[in-house]
Enzyme design. Structure first.
Site, mmCIF file in Angstrom:
data_model
loop_
_atom_site.group_PDB
_atom_site.id
_atom_site.type_symbol
_atom_site.label_atom_id
_atom_site.label_comp_id
_atom_site.label_asym_id
_atom_site.label_seq_id
_atom_site.Cartn_x
_atom_site.Cartn_y
_atom_site.Cartn_z
ATOM 1 C CG LEU A 65 -1.914 -1.209 1.219
ATOM 2 C CD1 LEU A 65 -2.461 -1.487 2.616
ATOM 3 C CD2 LEU A 65 -3.050 -0.902 0.247
ATOM 4 N N PRO A 66 0.267 2.417 -0.331
ATOM 5 C CG PRO A 66 -1.052 3.934 -1.528
ATOM 6 C CD PRO A 66 -1.120 2.636 -0.774
ATOM 7 C CB THR A 94 8.337 2.139 1.477
ATOM 8 O OG1 THR A 94 8.968 1.189 0.629
ATOM 9 C CG2 THR A 94 9.400 2.974 2.179
ATOM 10 C CE LYS A 169 12.399 1.269 0.232
ATOM 11 N NZ LYS A 169 12.700 0.950 -1.113
ATOM 12 C CE LYS A 244 6.093 6.143 1.114
ATOM 13 N NZ LYS A 244 5.481 4.950 0.556
#
Ligand code: NAD
Length: 297
Positions: A65-66, A94, A169, A244
């Site tokens: 998902l976003p 992420t 990450k 982001k």
């Protein structure tokens, strides 16, 4: 073969769900967007009417998902109430470390097992099943997640306890953002000082300025291996997504009390770039802003 509920069939999730179906798993897939559902169905998945329906009877639930708020609401409002008690939950999105830990803690409180498993690699790697997964969670949950993730990736690495996958990450992508900016600045300066881009690449790729941004993802067209720069900066990893990830890194650093001035500076530069018309170009296109060749419409 396992029964898998897959939620979030976008650019990344679409290819990942298809690879799970290709590996022989029964994939029940859900997305809010009709075209994404149709694509998953074509790839061998079964369509679910809601996220809760995708999770019902599932042995594994995978989400792609976003952002953190989507992950929190999908798990809290849909998945937790529907999923069997012995299922394993894998969030591959992420998201910010705080949301990853919060959703993991909520799962644990309900007696459910969960790992965070964000990916490195873009849409091509998602489609090709060559992603790298960084996994946070208990040893036994990692062991259960591994064969499922192997069907979608080339490497599955245990980063530590829950939330550590997201932490690894964003730290990795903070290096990537900062080294890309540094590489672009160096090419722009070399040119102004009269050193040709190919010559500078030949030198720096074999000297101490070498980095992945230089040798594997060179931001100058016609120099080094084929990269998005050779395709008008189309495709690849969008500058808006790099922004982001840099914001997530700075946010996490603030919470943890870590000092990340270079990551913050890279974030400010990507913010300026994304404020223009080129937010969807590959992140290496920031060279156009740094060398002064960016033309605003
Ligand atoms: P995307 O926007 O293409 O896909 C997200 C999908 O989630 C969409 O299809 C959307 O309809 C769906 N969705 C949103 N809310 C939902 C809900 N409540 N229920 C069901 N579906 C819902 O994004 P993407 O490029 O696939 O990225 C997904 C994640 O992977 C992001 O966290 C991103 O940062 C990360 N990521 C992306 C890349 C990349 O190159 N695109 C690389 C690595 C990681």
């Amino acid at each position: 073969m396992a029964r898998i509920g897959f939620i979030g069939l976008g650019n990344m999730g679409g290819g990942m769900a298809a690879n799970l179906a290709k590996a022989g798993h029964q994939v029940r897939a859900f997305d809010l967007a009709e075209p994404a559902l149709a694509r998953a169905e074509e790839a061998g998945c079964t369509r679910a009417a809601t996220a809760a329906a995708a999770a019902t009877d599932a042995e594994f639930v995978v989400t792609m998902l976003p952002a953190g708020r989507h992950v929190l609401s999908v798990y809290q409002d849909q998945v937790f109430g529907a999923v069997p008690a012995d299922a394993l939950l894998l969030d591959c999105s992420t998201i910010d470390v705080a949301s990853a830990k919060a959703v993991g803690a909520a799962a644990t409180a309900k007696g459910l097992a969960m790992v965070d498993a964000p990916v490195s690699g873009g849409i091509a790697a998602a489609n090709g099943g060559t992603l790298t997964f960084m996994v946070g969670g208990e040893d036994e949950n990692f062991a259960r997640a591994e064969p499922i993730l192997n069907a979608m990736g080339k490497a599955v690495i245990h980063a530590g306890k829950l939330g550590s996958g997201q932490a690894a990450k964003i730290c990795n992508n903070m290096i990537l953002g900062a080294t890309m900016v540094a590489t672009c600045e160096a090419f722009a300066l070399a040119e102004k000082l009269g050193v040709d881009a190919q010559t500078f690449f030949d030198i720096s790729s074999k000297a101490s300025g070498q980095s992945w941004s230089m040798t594997s993802y060179c931001p100058v067209p016609g120099v080094g291996p084929k990269t998005p720069a050779d395709n008008g900066y189309q495709g690849g990893f969008a500058a808006a997504l790099m922004l982001k990830d840099l914001k997530l890194a700075v946010e996490a650093a603030n919470v943890a009390g870590a000092s990340v001035p270079m990551g913050a500076a890279a974030g400010a530069l990507y913010q300026a770039f994304v404020n223009g018309d080129d937010r969807n170009l590959d992140f290496s296109a920031i060279i156009k802003m740094l060398d002064g060749t960016l033309h605003r419409g």
